[in-house]
Design a protein around this motif. Structure first.
Motif, PDB file in Angstrom:
ATOM      1  N   ASP A  92     -65.271  80.577  17.643  1.00  0.00           N
ATOM      2  CA  ASP A  92     -64.928  80.631  19.069  1.00  0.00           C
ATOM      3  C   ASP A  92     -63.696  79.783  19.376  1.00  0.00           C
ATOM      4  OD1 ASP A  92     -66.978  82.358  19.689  1.00  0.00           O
ATOM      5  OD2 ASP A  92     -68.286  80.847  20.566  1.00  0.00           O
ATOM      6  N   TRP A  93     -63.640  78.585  18.825  1.00  0.00           N
ATOM      7  CA  TRP A  93     -62.486  77.720  19.096  1.00  0.00           C
ATOM      8  C   TRP A  93     -61.243  78.184  18.341  1.00  0.00           C
ATOM      9  CZ3 TRP A  93     -62.764  71.843  20.359  1.00  0.00           C
ATOM     10  CH2 TRP A  93     -63.436  71.685  21.589  1.00  0.00           C
ATOM     11  N   LEU A  94     -61.476  78.730  17.145  1.00  0.00           N
ATOM     12  CA  LEU A  94     -60.342  79.252  16.374  1.00  0.00           C
ATOM     13  C   LEU A  94     -59.600  80.329  17.151  1.00  0.00           C
ATOM     14  CD1 LEU A  94     -59.458  78.729  13.381  1.00  0.00           C
ATOM     15  CD2 LEU A  94     -60.601  80.853  12.825  1.00  0.00           C
ATOM     16  N   LYS A  95     -60.356  81.163  17.849  1.00  0.00           N
ATOM     17  CA  LYS A  95     -59.755  82.282  18.581  1.00  0.00           C
ATOM     18  C   LYS A  95     -58.924  81.825  19.768  1.00  0.00           C
ATOM     19  CE  LYS A  95     -62.569  86.344  17.551  1.00  0.00           C
ATOM     20  NZ  LYS A  95     -61.494  87.342  17.548  1.00  0.00           N
ATOM     21  N   THR A  96     -59.211  80.629  20.282  1.00  0.00           N
ATOM     22  CA  THR A  96     -58.506  80.194  21.491  1.00  0.00           C
ATOM     23  C   THR A  96     -57.622  78.961  21.278  1.00  0.00           C
ATOM     24  OG1 THR A  96     -60.458  78.907  22.115  1.00  0.00           O
ATOM     25  CG2 THR A  96     -60.271  81.107  23.054  1.00  0.00           C
ATOM     26  N   ARG A  97     -57.691  78.332  20.086  1.00  0.00           N
ATOM     27  CA  ARG A  97     -56.962  77.076  19.889  1.00  0.00           C
ATOM     28  C   ARG A  97     -56.113  77.024  18.632  1.00  0.00           C
ATOM     29  NH1 ARG A  97     -59.921  72.264  22.598  1.00  0.00           N
ATOM     30  NH2 ARG A  97     -61.137  73.328  24.173  1.00  0.00           N
ATOM     31  N   ALA A  98     -56.095  78.072  17.831  1.00  0.00           N
ATOM     32  CA  ALA A  98     -55.254  78.057  16.630  1.00  0.00           C
ATOM     33  C   ALA A  98     -54.083  79.020  16.858  1.00  0.00           C
ATOM     34  CB  ALA A  98     -56.063  78.469  15.413  1.00  0.00           C
ATOM     35  N   PRO A  99     -52.865  78.605  16.467  1.00  0.00           N
ATOM     36  CA  PRO A  99     -51.671  79.381  16.823  1.00  0.00           C
ATOM     37  C   PRO A  99     -51.437  80.614  15.941  1.00  0.00           C
ATOM     38  CG  PRO A  99     -51.027  77.399  15.651  1.00  0.00           C
ATOM     39  CD  PRO A  99     -52.528  77.339  15.810  1.00  0.00           C
ATOM     40  N   ALA A 121     -48.277  97.168  19.711  1.00  0.00           N
ATOM     41  CA  ALA A 121     -48.494  96.284  20.861  1.00  0.00           C
ATOM     42  C   ALA A 121     -49.066  94.954  20.399  1.00  0.00           C
ATOM     43  CB  ALA A 121     -49.443  96.935  21.860  1.00  0.00           C
ATOM     44  N   TRP A 122     -48.604  93.878  21.058  1.00  0.00           N
ATOM     45  CA  TRP A 122     -49.209  92.564  20.832  1.00  0.00           C
ATOM     46  C   TRP A 122     -50.572  92.541  21.497  1.00  0.00           C
ATOM     47  CZ3 TRP A 122     -47.301  89.247  17.430  1.00  0.00           C
ATOM     48  CH2 TRP A 122     -45.951  89.382  17.068  1.00  0.00           C
ATOM     49  N   VAL A 123     -51.543  91.973  20.813  1.00  0.00           N
ATOM     50  CA  VAL A 123     -52.886  91.854  21.377  1.00  0.00           C
ATOM     51  C   VAL A 123     -52.847  90.816  22.497  1.00  0.00           C
ATOM     52  CG1 VAL A 123     -55.263  91.151  20.879  1.00  0.00           C
ATOM     53  CG2 VAL A 123     -53.972  92.505  19.209  1.00  0.00           C
ATOM     54  N   GLU A 124     -53.458  91.173  23.629  1.00  0.00           N
ATOM     55  CA  GLU A 124     -53.549  90.236  24.750  1.00  0.00           C
ATOM     56  C   GLU A 124     -54.740  89.314  24.534  1.00  0.00           C
ATOM     57  OE1 GLU A 124     -52.036  90.475  28.077  1.00  0.00           O
ATOM     58  OE2 GLU A 124     -50.667  92.124  27.622  1.00  0.00           O
ATOM     59  N   ALA A 125     -54.624  88.087  25.009  1.00  0.00           N
ATOM     60  CA  ALA A 125     -55.766  87.178  24.939  1.00  0.00           C
ATOM     61  C   ALA A 125     -56.880  87.729  25.819  1.00  0.00           C
ATOM     62  CB  ALA A 125     -55.352  85.798  25.408  1.00  0.00           C
ATOM     63  N   HIS A 126     -58.113  87.606  25.352  1.00  0.00           N
ATOM     64  CA  HIS A 126     -59.246  88.155  26.088  1.00  0.00           C
ATOM     65  C   HIS A 126     -59.971  87.075  26.881  1.00  0.00           C
ATOM     66  CE1 HIS A 126     -58.734  91.897  23.984  1.00  0.00           C
ATOM     67  NE2 HIS A 126     -58.856  91.308  22.805  1.00  0.00           N
ATOM     68  N   ALA A 127     -60.292  87.395  28.125  1.00  0.00           N
ATOM     69  CA  ALA A 127     -61.061  86.461  28.954  1.00  0.00           C
ATOM     70  C   ALA A 127     -62.406  86.155  28.298  1.00  0.00           C
ATOM     71  CB  ALA A 127     -61.264  87.043  30.348  1.00  0.00           C
ATOM     72  N   ALA A 128     -62.968  87.162  27.598  1.00  0.00           N
ATOM     73  CA  ALA A 128     -64.270  86.957  26.952  1.00  0.00           C
ATOM     74  C   ALA A 128     -64.174  85.885  25.859  1.00  0.00           C
ATOM     75  CB  ALA A 128     -64.769  88.269  26.352  1.00  0.00           C
ATOM     76  N   ASP A 129     -63.020  85.835  25.173  1.00  0.00           N
ATOM     77  CA  ASP A 129     -62.835  84.807  24.146  1.00  0.00           C
ATOM     78  C   ASP A 129     -62.747  83.423  24.780  1.00  0.00           C
ATOM     79  OD1 ASP A 129     -62.853  86.651  22.108  1.00  0.00           O
ATOM     80  OD2 ASP A 129     -60.682  86.850  22.036  1.00  0.00           O
ATOM     81  N   ASP A 130     -62.036  83.337  25.925  1.00  0.00           N
ATOM     82  CA  ASP A 130     -61.938  82.057  26.635  1.00  0.00           C
ATOM     83  C   ASP A 130     -63.326  81.603  27.086  1.00  0.00           C
ATOM     84  OD1 ASP A 130     -59.209  81.890  26.327  1.00  0.00           O
ATOM     85  OD2 ASP A 130     -58.771  82.878  28.229  1.00  0.00           O
ATOM     86  N   ALA A 131     -64.113  82.562  27.573  1.00  0.00           N
ATOM     87  CA  ALA A 131     -65.459  82.227  28.043  1.00  0.00           C
ATOM     88  C   ALA A 131     -66.328  81.769  26.874  1.00  0.00           C
ATOM     89  CB  ALA A 131     -66.083  83.438  28.730  1.00  0.00           C
ATOM     90  N   ALA A 132     -66.178  82.444  25.726  1.00  0.00           N
ATOM     91  CA  ALA A 132     -66.969  82.071  24.549  1.00  0.00           C
ATOM     92  C   ALA A 132     -66.603  80.662  24.085  1.00  0.00           C
ATOM     93  CB  ALA A 132     -66.749  83.081  23.434  1.00  0.00           C
ATOM     94  N   ALA A 133     -65.311  80.348  24.129  1.00  0.00           N
ATOM     95  CA  ALA A 133     -64.866  79.011  23.712  1.00  0.00           C
ATOM     96  C   ALA A 133     -65.305  77.959  24.722  1.00  0.00           C
ATOM     97  CB  ALA A 133     -63.351  78.991  23.546  1.00  0.00           C
ATOM     98  N   ALA A 134     -65.272  78.343  26.004  1.00  0.00           N
ATOM     99  CA  ALA A 134     -65.574  77.373  27.076  1.00  0.00           C
ATOM    100  C   ALA A 134     -67.038  76.946  27.068  1.00  0.00           C
ATOM    101  CB  ALA A 134     -65.207  77.965  28.436  1.00  0.00           C
ATOM    102  N   ARG A 135     -67.929  77.817  26.533  1.00  0.00           N
ATOM    103  CA  ARG A 135     -69.352  77.439  26.580  1.00  0.00           C
ATOM    104  C   ARG A 135     -69.647  76.243  25.678  1.00  0.00           C
ATOM    105  NH1 ARG A 135     -72.550  80.432  22.471  1.00  0.00           N
ATOM    106  NH2 ARG A 135     -71.015  81.459  21.161  1.00  0.00           N
ATOM    107  N   TRP A 136     -68.691  75.874  24.798  1.00  0.00           N
ATOM    108  CA  TRP A 136     -68.875  74.705  23.928  1.00  0.00           C
ATOM    109  C   TRP A 136     -68.322  73.434  24.551  1.00  0.00           C
ATOM    110  CZ3 TRP A 136     -72.031  75.599  20.059  1.00  0.00           C
ATOM    111  CH2 TRP A 136     -72.118  76.885  19.529  1.00  0.00           C
ATOM    112  N   GLU A 137     -67.717  73.559  25.741  1.00  0.00           N
ATOM    113  CA  GLU A 137     -67.128  72.377  26.373  1.00  0.00           C
ATOM    114  C   GLU A 137     -68.151  71.639  27.224  1.00  0.00           C
ATOM    115  OE1 GLU A 137     -63.598  73.998  28.168  1.00  0.00           O
ATOM    116  OE2 GLU A 137     -62.844  74.479  26.178  1.00  0.00           O
ATOM    117  N   GLY A 138     -67.800  70.421  27.600  1.00  0.00           N
ATOM    118  CA  GLY A 138     -68.663  69.654  28.482  1.00  0.00           C
ATOM    119  C   GLY A 138     -69.807  68.968  27.776  1.00  0.00           C
TER     120      GLY A 138
END
Lengths: 88, 152
Positions: B115-122, B135-152
């Motif tokens: 989850d973090w690899l998808k949103t934090r590795a370049p 086409a370049w792949v667009e970042a997915h909101a679902a990936d951000d949400a998946a990564a965010a559930r590990w925060e806090g």
């Protein structure tokens, strides 16, 4: 303050729009932050304007660490601009 | 200390698993995630996926993510291998292995790592379609949400 050098890198569609993977340029001394650099770059030509167009989400790293528009720049920094990441 | 590799070449899951287990008897579970290139995207046939990355930053960014996983769970081993360059449908892209004494930590750490690899590795993916388009792949909101559930 006089100008200072920065090493710039561009990835993915920013690289394609700007037409180069990177460049070393001298920027005006009044540019202090990443956000100011982005605004200045967007006026360097049509490719830059397209890459940094309003509404496009562009992320950045300074010296290989993710950075924000408020990040302060220093001479010789490596500044990379890229789209939101899509690995994994 | 995690084993982190960024490479064009294929990787060998069996060899990587064996390397994590070699010479130890304290590992009770090993979580594994293998990412694979899909052959269709939104109903459009894919010919290839090309992965670009930021070489000076990539391995350090992945190592930082792995270090965070090691901080959160008692891992007994961790391997992340991410491929770059042009990959065909069906080819593996990324391997995440996390070993622990019990399955809960191994599976949770594996999930966290990808989850973090998808949103934090370049890395950036470009899709080349069978019809000739790209086409370049667009970042997915679902990936951000998946990564965010590990925060806090």
């Amino acid at each position: 303050m006089s100008g200072y050098p920065l090493h710039l890198l561009y990835f993915a569609w920013l690289r394609e729009r700007i037409g180069a993977g990177g460049e070393t340029i001298a920027v005006p001394g009044e540019i202090a932050t990443l956000g100011e650099l982005r605004d200045w770059l967007s006026q360097r030509g049509p490719g830059y304007a397209s890459a940094f167009a309003a509404g496009k989400t562009v992320r950045a790293a300074v010296n290989q660490v993710f950075a924000t528009p408020e990040t302060v720049l220093h001479p010789g920094d490596e500044v990379a601009f890229f789209p939101p990441v899509t690995g994994g | 200390m995690a084993r982190v590799k960024v490479q064009e070449a294929p990787f060998d899951i069996a060899a990587e698993t064996a390397a994590l287990l070699a010479g130890r008897q304290d590992i009770g579970g090993l979580g594994c995630f293998l990412g694979v290139v899909r052959g269709t995207v939104g109903g459009r046939a894919l010919r290839a996926m090309t992965l670009e990355h930021y070489p000076a930053m990539t391995e350090a960014a992945i190592a930082a993510i792995a270090a965070e996983a090691e901080r959160r769970w008692d891992l007994l081993g961790c391997t992340v291998i991410h491929r770059t360059g042009r990959l065909a449908p069906g080819e593996p892209i990324v391997l995440v292995l996390a070993a622990a004494s019990h399955r809960t930590a191994a599976l949770a750490a594996t999930s966290f790592l990808i989850d973090w690899l998808k949103t934090r590795a370049p890395f950036w993916k470009k899709e080349s379609y069978a019809d000739g388009g790209e086409a370049w792949v667009e970042a997915h909101a679902a990936d951000d949400a998946a990564a965010a559930r590990w925060e806090g």
